[in-house]
Design an enzyme around this catalytic site. Sequence first.
Site, PDB file in Angstrom:
ATOM      1  N   ASN A  61       0.825  -1.148   0.022  1.00  0.00           N
ATOM      2  CA  ASN A  61       0.247   0.071   0.146  1.00  0.00           C
ATOM      3  C   ASN A  61       0.810   1.304  -0.023  1.00  0.00           C
ATOM      4  O   ASN A  61       1.719   1.285   0.762  1.00  0.00           O
ATOM      5  CB  ASN A  61      -1.049  -0.063   1.344  1.00  0.00           C
ATOM      6  CG  ASN A  61      -0.408  -0.043   2.506  1.00  0.00           C
ATOM      7  OD1 ASN A  61       0.695  -0.835   2.788  1.00  0.00           O
ATOM      8  ND2 ASN A  61      -1.011   0.687   3.493  1.00  0.00           N
ATOM      9  N   GLU A  63       0.498   5.126   0.346  1.00  0.00           N
ATOM     10  CA  GLU A  63      -0.513   6.326   1.007  1.00  0.00           C
ATOM     11  C   GLU A  63       0.005   7.749   0.510  1.00  0.00           C
ATOM     12  O   GLU A  63       1.197   7.798  -0.052  1.00  0.00           O
ATOM     13  CB  GLU A  63      -0.634   6.229   2.630  1.00  0.00           C
ATOM     14  CG  GLU A  63      -1.178   4.807   2.878  1.00  0.00           C
ATOM     15  CD  GLU A  63      -1.425   4.734   4.490  1.00  0.00           C
ATOM     16  OE1 GLU A  63      -0.899   5.679   5.313  1.00  0.00           O
ATOM     17  OE2 GLU A  63      -1.955   3.848   4.657  1.00  0.00           O
ATOM     18  N   GLU A  74      -3.078  -4.639  -2.867  1.00  0.00           N
ATOM     19  CA  GLU A  74      -3.665  -5.488  -3.918  1.00  0.00           C
ATOM     20  C   GLU A  74      -3.941  -4.813  -5.426  1.00  0.00           C
ATOM     21  O   GLU A  74      -3.471  -5.611  -6.405  1.00  0.00           O
ATOM     22  CB  GLU A  74      -5.163  -5.961  -3.527  1.00  0.00           C
ATOM     23  CG  GLU A  74      -4.971  -6.791  -2.233  1.00  0.00           C
ATOM     24  CD  GLU A  74      -5.285  -5.898  -1.066  1.00  0.00           C
ATOM     25  OE1 GLU A  74      -4.798  -4.780  -0.853  1.00  0.00           O
ATOM     26  OE2 GLU A  74      -6.147  -6.225  -0.176  1.00  0.00           O
ATOM     27  N   CYS A 111     -10.106  -4.992   0.556  1.00  0.00           N
ATOM     28  CA  CYS A 111     -11.257  -3.962   0.784  1.00  0.00           C
ATOM     29  C   CYS A 111     -12.197  -4.036  -0.490  1.00  0.00           C
ATOM     30  O   CYS A 111     -11.826  -4.843  -1.553  1.00  0.00           O
ATOM     31  CB  CYS A 111     -10.792  -2.347   0.856  1.00  0.00           C
ATOM     32  SG  CYS A 111     -10.394  -1.768  -0.864  1.00  0.00           S
ATOM     33  N   CYS A 114     -10.786  -2.959  -3.850  1.00  0.00           N
ATOM     34  CA  CYS A 114      -9.843  -4.214  -4.347  1.00  0.00           C
ATOM     35  C   CYS A 114     -10.678  -5.350  -5.072  1.00  0.00           C
ATOM     36  O   CYS A 114     -10.276  -5.896  -6.178  1.00  0.00           O
ATOM     37  CB  CYS A 114      -8.674  -4.584  -3.436  1.00  0.00           C
ATOM     38  SG  CYS A 114      -7.719  -3.109  -3.313  1.00  0.00           S
TER      39      CYS A 114
END
Length: 159
Positions: A61, A63, A74, A111, A114
């Site tokens: 990830n 950010e 993902e 999530c 994804c």
Amino acid sequence: MKELNINLKIQFCDLNELPKEDLELVETAKEMTLSSYAPYSRFQVGAALRLADGRVFRGSNQENAVFPVGLCAERTAFFAAQANAPEQPPVCIAIAAQTAGRFTEHPVTPCGSCRQALLEAEVRYDQPIRVLLFGTEGVYIVPSVKSLLPLTFDGSELA
Ligand code: THU
């Protein structure tokens, strides 16, 4: 009134019970948590996506101070795979996460965004993508993304 039952069968095992290829993918996802850029959530996620030809694309990830700009592990892995090997169906994705220096106890799950992104590849290549979700208490083995996203919108109704 009729009823619609949607069943989801998830296998659950210890990390060391996984077949070699799956174990390697989970270990790669675990490693990838280290390349996460997550100064805001401090939730470091790693993903590893295997394609039909055996190639593995990795993601973590990323950010941003403008929060919605960031991207999940993902999709980082998935979009890299699609961009670099568009002819190859993804067949399996592994996900792991750590926070405060520890891997999550419960298997980490993708999530909704994804799930939606990966679902499109299942439809596009007409092939399920197995999902391996790592937690220190064990690994969930999910047979497909569609099973994690029932009643999907897959674009088939678009004109
Ligand atoms: N995140 C992922 O990368 N994958 C998931 O499956 C869940 C959430 C990221 C997004 C954000 O950077 C941080 O974890 C907290 O939500």
